[in-house]
Design a protein around this motif. Structure first.
Motif, PDB file in Angstrom:
ATOM      1  N   ARG A 154       2.751  44.799  54.309  1.00  0.00           N
ATOM      2  CA  ARG A 154       1.420  44.588  53.742  1.00  0.00           C
ATOM      3  C   ARG A 154       1.014  43.120  53.776  1.00  0.00           C
ATOM      4  NH1 ARG A 154      -0.320  43.167  48.723  1.00  0.00           N
ATOM      5  NH2 ARG A 154       1.798  43.364  47.867  1.00  0.00           N
ATOM      6  N   GLU A 156      10.052  53.285  53.767  1.00  0.00           N
ATOM      7  CA  GLU A 156      10.959  54.150  53.021  1.00  0.00           C
ATOM      8  C   GLU A 156      11.960  54.770  53.989  1.00  0.00           C
ATOM      9  OE1 GLU A 156      12.180  54.429  50.126  1.00  0.00           O
ATOM     10  OE2 GLU A 156      10.767  55.688  49.015  1.00  0.00           O
ATOM     11  N   MET A 160       7.515  55.456  46.168  1.00  0.00           N
ATOM     12  CA  MET A 160       8.606  54.893  46.957  1.00  0.00           C
ATOM     13  C   MET A 160       9.740  54.396  46.067  1.00  0.00           C
ATOM     14  SD  MET A 160       6.853  52.524  49.908  1.00  0.00           S
ATOM     15  CE  MET A 160       6.092  53.213  51.376  1.00  0.00           C
ATOM     16  N   PRO A 167      -1.596  49.482  47.786  1.00  0.00           N
ATOM     17  CA  PRO A 167      -0.429  49.289  46.926  1.00  0.00           C
ATOM     18  C   PRO A 167      -0.398  50.209  45.713  1.00  0.00           C
ATOM     19  CG  PRO A 167      -1.952  47.450  46.749  1.00  0.00           C
ATOM     20  CD  PRO A 167      -2.429  48.268  47.892  1.00  0.00           C
ATOM     21  N   ASP A 168      -1.557  50.720  45.294  1.00  0.00           N
ATOM     22  CA  ASP A 168      -1.591  51.628  44.152  1.00  0.00           C
ATOM     23  C   ASP A 168      -1.750  53.084  44.561  1.00  0.00           C
ATOM     24  OD1 ASP A 168      -1.255  49.608  42.347  1.00  0.00           O
ATOM     25  OD2 ASP A 168      -3.392  49.302  41.996  1.00  0.00           O
ATOM     26  N   VAL A 175       2.775  54.909  47.868  1.00  0.00           N
ATOM     27  CA  VAL A 175       3.533  53.695  47.574  1.00  0.00           C
ATOM     28  C   VAL A 175       4.166  53.770  46.190  1.00  0.00           C
ATOM     29  CG1 VAL A 175       3.386  51.194  47.261  1.00  0.00           C
ATOM     30  CG2 VAL A 175       2.157  52.296  49.153  1.00  0.00           C
ATOM     31  N   ARG A 176       3.438  54.298  45.227  1.00  0.00           N
ATOM     32  CA  ARG A 176       3.988  54.400  43.873  1.00  0.00           C
ATOM     33  C   ARG A 176       5.235  55.277  43.831  1.00  0.00           C
ATOM     34  NH1 ARG A 176      -1.362  55.435  42.125  1.00  0.00           N
ATOM     35  NH2 ARG A 176      -0.684  57.538  41.532  1.00  0.00           N
ATOM     36  N   TYR A 215       7.752  47.809  52.356  1.00  0.00           N
ATOM     37  CA  TYR A 215       6.295  47.986  52.418  1.00  0.00           C
ATOM     38  C   TYR A 215       5.573  46.674  52.126  1.00  0.00           C
ATOM     39  CZ  TYR A 215       1.650  48.945  50.539  1.00  0.00           C
ATOM     40  OH  TYR A 215       0.306  48.891  50.267  1.00  0.00           O
ATOM     41  N   ASP A 216       6.044  45.920  51.146  1.00  0.00           N
ATOM     42  CA  ASP A 216       5.404  44.649  50.800  1.00  0.00           C
ATOM     43  C   ASP A 216       5.464  43.655  51.960  1.00  0.00           C
ATOM     44  OD1 ASP A 216       4.595  45.420  48.291  1.00  0.00           O
ATOM     45  OD2 ASP A 216       6.357  44.604  47.261  1.00  0.00           O
ATOM     46  N   ASP A 240      12.515  51.453  45.101  1.00  0.00           N
ATOM     47  CA  ASP A 240      12.355  50.001  45.047  1.00  0.00           C
ATOM     48  C   ASP A 240      12.680  49.368  46.401  1.00  0.00           C
ATOM     49  OD1 ASP A 240      11.655  50.182  42.397  1.00  0.00           O
ATOM     50  OD2 ASP A 240      13.632  49.629  41.625  1.00  0.00           O
ATOM     51  N   LYS A 289       9.697  50.000  48.655  1.00  0.00           N
ATOM     52  CA  LYS A 289       8.564  49.154  48.278  1.00  0.00           C
ATOM     53  C   LYS A 289       8.739  47.722  48.768  1.00  0.00           C
ATOM     54  CE  LYS A 289       7.237  51.758  44.124  1.00  0.00           C
ATOM     55  NZ  LYS A 289       7.244  51.766  42.635  1.00  0.00           N
TER      56      LYS A 289
END
Length: 347
Positions: A107, A170, A95, A87-88, A92-93, A103-104, A97, A100
């Motif tokens: 994950r 994304e 991407m 996530p960090d 991912v940073r 992605y969440d 909103d 993300k």
């Protein structure tokens, strides 16, 4: 490109004109379904050595119909066979909103299933031109030809081929998510492979998988069970999958929530998505993800026809003589209700 004409039935035709025009929460076992009697459209289980379990089941996959001599080509969801960035991580940073949020979803489902993301702030650097890194296929196998995956035949995976556009949710500029991948096996297998077709919006969708059978994520730990299950769902408007934490891609379809909350769940990703076209079942989509952290709600699937050209390019790069069977476009036109035909053939 050369494509194979089978004599299996009148629904099979060469895959040329259709592809030129553009082939019209990760989910796991089926919730609220029943035991499958047969493996539809070449479905099998992707298994690998994980957590000291040699046959840990992660996703479904479908063998393609490439001829009487067997096939070594499969399709599955890209998120099933790529390394998930942390996530960090820089990826991912960077991407949006919107990306993300998707992605969440991937994950959280992966972590519930015991598949961890890359180390905090680190993920393998993708190859030039790629957004994601394929998994190491060394311990991966495809279990096929049996509804009990522990009694199925297995074949070793040679490599995973992931679209350069796949970026863990994304979207591309065209609005596609690209959650699909091609798998090459080490040797051909003899199995009744899938006939690929555009999405048939008027027809029920049969979902098969070895995923979890309970809706709540508290039970999603540990390996999946032995039995292939199935249930039928209906396609619904994109808007039902477009709100909240997720936005559906242009290359995706929305599987609606049933009154009794049947549907795909944790572990069903990468599996079909088959629909009846005349006398046979055709593979039209691959399960991608749910929308919330529970099963039995609306879910998202990738329309396989949308990226058929890319799939063929990967196969022909390795073997230009391989021909892939598909459903007859004329039969699709004949089967569609008049008001639906144009939409159906657009994929």
């Amino acid at each position: 490109m050369r494509f194979r004409r089978t004599v299996r039935s009148a629904v099979v035709a060469v895959l040329a004109a259709g592809l030129a025009a553009g082939l019209a929460a990760p989910a796991s076992a089926i919730v609220g379904g029943h035991r499958a009697q047969r493996n539809i459209a070449g479905i099998g289980a992707l298994i690998y050595n994980h957590n000291n379990v040699p046959d840990w089941d992660t996703c479904g996959a479908h063998a393609l119909n490439t001829g009487d001599d067997g096939t070594r080509w499969l399709v599955t969801a890209a998120h099933c066979v790529t390394v998930m960035p942390g996530p960090d991580s820089t990826q991912v940073r960077s991407m949006s909103d919107d990306g993300k949020a998707r992605y969440d979803v991937f994950r959280r489902a992966a972590e519930k299933a015991g598949k961890h993301t890359g180390a905090l702030g680190f993920s393998p650097r993708p190859a030039p031109g790629m957004h994601s890194t394929p998994e190491d296929p060394a311990t991966w196998r495809f279990a096929y030809g049996n509804v009990n995956r522990f009694e199925a035949k297995t074949a070793k995976v040679k490599r995973f081929i992931v679209p350069p556009e796949w970026a863990w949710g994304e979207k591309t500029e065209s609005g596609d998510v690209w959650d699909q991948a091609v798998i090459e096996l080490e040797h051909p297998i003899r199995v009744e492979g899938a006939l690929v077709a555009p999405v048939l919006p008027w027809a029920p969708v049969t979902i098969q998988g070895w995923g979890k059978e309970t809706r709540e994520p508290e039970s999603w730990h540990g390996p999946l069970g032995p039995w292939l299950n199935e249930t039928d769902v209906r396609l619904t408007a994109h808007a039902q999958c477009a709100g909240g934490i997720d936005a559906i891609g242009a290359d995706e379809v929305c599987l609606g929530q049933t009154p009794d909350r049947r549907g795909p769940c944790m572990g069903d990703s990468g599996g079909g998505g088959s629909q009846r076209l005349g006398p046979v079942r055709v593979l039209t989509m691959l399960v991608s993800r749910g929308l919330v952290a529970t099963c039995g709600t609306a879910s998202v699937a990738t329309a396989l026809w949308a990226h058929g050209r890319w799939i063929l390019q990967q196969i022909h790069a390795a073997d230009p003589q391989t021909r892939v069977a598909t459903a007859d476009p004329n039969l699709i036109r004949a089967a569609a209700p008049p008001a639906q035909t144009e939409f159906a053939l657009a994929g």
